[in-house]
Scaffold this active site. Sequence first.
Site, PDB file in Angstrom:
ATOM      1  N   ASN A  13      -0.219  -4.221   6.352  1.00  0.00           N
ATOM      2  CA  ASN A  13      -1.363  -4.253   5.436  1.00  0.00           C
ATOM      3  C   ASN A  13      -0.839  -4.840   4.125  1.00  0.00           C
ATOM      4  OD1 ASN A  13      -3.490  -3.767   3.715  1.00  0.00           O
ATOM      5  ND2 ASN A  13      -3.347  -1.528   3.810  1.00  0.00           N
ATOM      6  N   LYS A  15      -2.427  -5.582   1.564  1.00  0.00           N
ATOM      7  CA  LYS A  15      -3.195  -5.160   0.380  1.00  0.00           C
ATOM      8  C   LYS A  15      -3.461  -6.391  -0.493  1.00  0.00           C
ATOM      9  CE  LYS A  15      -1.373  -0.581   0.959  1.00  0.00           C
ATOM     10  NZ  LYS A  15      -1.091   0.728   0.417  1.00  0.00           N
ATOM     11  N   HIS A  99      -9.917   2.303   4.537  1.00  0.00           N
ATOM     12  CA  HIS A  99      -8.622   2.614   3.922  1.00  0.00           C
ATOM     13  C   HIS A  99      -8.848   3.526   2.718  1.00  0.00           C
ATOM     14  CE1 HIS A  99      -4.845   2.191   1.809  1.00  0.00           C
ATOM     15  NE2 HIS A  99      -4.323   1.784   2.955  1.00  0.00           N
ATOM     16  N   GLU A 101      -7.635   3.588  -0.126  1.00  0.00           N
ATOM     17  CA  GLU A 101      -7.794   2.901  -1.422  1.00  0.00           C
ATOM     18  C   GLU A 101      -9.224   2.417  -1.601  1.00  0.00           C
ATOM     19  OE1 GLU A 101      -4.511   0.179  -0.956  1.00  0.00           O
ATOM     20  OE2 GLU A 101      -3.117   1.867  -1.108  1.00  0.00           O
ATOM     21  N   GLU A 171      -3.443   8.134   7.953  1.00  0.00           N
ATOM     22  CA  GLU A 171      -2.713   7.777   6.734  1.00  0.00           C
ATOM     23  C   GLU A 171      -2.910   8.870   5.685  1.00  0.00           C
ATOM     24  OE1 GLU A 171      -1.795   3.324   6.483  1.00  0.00           O
ATOM     25  OE2 GLU A 171      -3.615   3.727   5.358  1.00  0.00           O
ATOM     26  N   GLY A 177       2.366   4.626  -0.256  1.00  0.00           N
ATOM     27  CA  GLY A 177       2.994   3.985  -1.411  1.00  0.00           C
ATOM     28  C   GLY A 177       3.824   4.918  -2.272  1.00  0.00           C
ATOM     29  N   SER A 217       4.167   4.999   3.770  1.00  0.00           N
ATOM     30  CA  SER A 217       5.599   4.849   3.522  1.00  0.00           C
ATOM     31  C   SER A 217       6.423   4.726   4.796  1.00  0.00           C
ATOM     32  CB  SER A 217       6.123   6.002   2.652  1.00  0.00           C
ATOM     33  OG  SER A 217       5.493   5.977   1.385  1.00  0.00           O
ATOM     34  N   GLY A 238       2.273  -0.809   4.650  1.00  0.00           N
ATOM     35  CA  GLY A 238       1.939  -1.521   3.420  1.00  0.00           C
ATOM     36  C   GLY A 238       3.164  -2.206   2.846  1.00  0.00           C
ATOM     37  N   GLY A 239       3.803  -1.545   1.897  1.00  0.00           N
ATOM     38  CA  GLY A 239       4.926  -2.124   1.161  1.00  0.00           C
ATOM     39  C   GLY A 239       5.954  -2.831   2.023  1.00  0.00           C
TER      40      GLY A 239
HETATM   41  P1  PGA Z   1       2.558   1.992   2.395  1.00  0.00           P
HETATM   42  O1  PGA Z   1       0.996   1.714   2.652  1.00  0.00           O
HETATM   43  O2  PGA Z   1       3.277   1.634   3.685  1.00  0.00           O
HETATM   44  O3  PGA Z   1       2.930   1.089   1.269  1.00  0.00           O
HETATM   45  O4  PGA Z   1       2.700   3.433   2.086  1.00  0.00           O
HETATM   46  C1  PGA Z   1       0.404   2.020   3.881  1.00  0.00           C
HETATM   47  C2  PGA Z   1      -1.066   1.727   3.814  1.00  0.00           C
HETATM   48  O5  PGA Z   1      -1.680   1.978   2.776  1.00  0.00           O
HETATM   49  O6  PGA Z   1      -1.665   1.224   4.791  1.00  0.00           O
END
Ligand code: PGA
Length: 257
Positions: A13, A15, A99, A101, A171, A177, A217, A238-239
Amino acid sequence: MNRKYRKTIIAGNFKMNMLPGEIRAYAESMKTLVPRARWCETVICAPFVDLTAGLKYLKEAHISVGAQNMSEHPGGAYTGEVSGAMLRDLGVKYVIIGHSERRQYFGETDLSVNEKVRAALELGLHPIICVGESAKQRELGLTESLINYQVRAALAEVSGEQARKAVIAYEPIWAIGTGNTATAEQANEVNRLIRSIIRSVYGARAARATSILYGGSMNEKNAYELLAQPDIDGGLIGGASLVPEKFAAIVNASNQE
Ligand code: PGA
């Protein structure tokens, strides 16, 4: 994972990261690092403006392309929105829906999530439906009831046949994050709960066939252990998905029996 019954999916992802002009180099790195991961489906969910470049270059690395959101409306006067039909027309296969967010910053609700899920499935897109509790909700012991509600609400009025195309991602908000990954046991416990909800709505066969991912994470260090859990069928990353070396290591970590 249980590759006998369901697909393993490693989905990045991005983002709001990665310029369209950066996709080609990313794809080339991935192609060198993981020429072809036959043991899983690798997906990158990219910003809308990256999708065309994604479809062009990521394909060569055998990576499928997904979007991060879509409109619940089929079309019309909705300035700034992108419909599922537009995504499908481009050749996009997956779309992240709900998601945290988007729930937090853009007013996404369980009802709009359900509308988007149904719109995506009508078009043959695979929604990656995100659910998860906040730290406070976990502390108050509300995780189980919240997940139960979110999953049932997202799939309301979705037929068993359509639901087979849906992917669910657990999640926990407190893990996104933050570097605070859920332990493999914590994650597997909720994923198992999600499977039991699918079982009670759609039956045992559907439950066995549904890919349920973990996100929050996930990185090249913890992926192996998370993915070794019986009810974790992949990751939404994500990251770590932004760095080809890290994402490739996660793809490789899913290559286990
Ligand atoms: P993250 O994000 O791996 O940076 O924690 C995961 C996500 O929001 O899908």
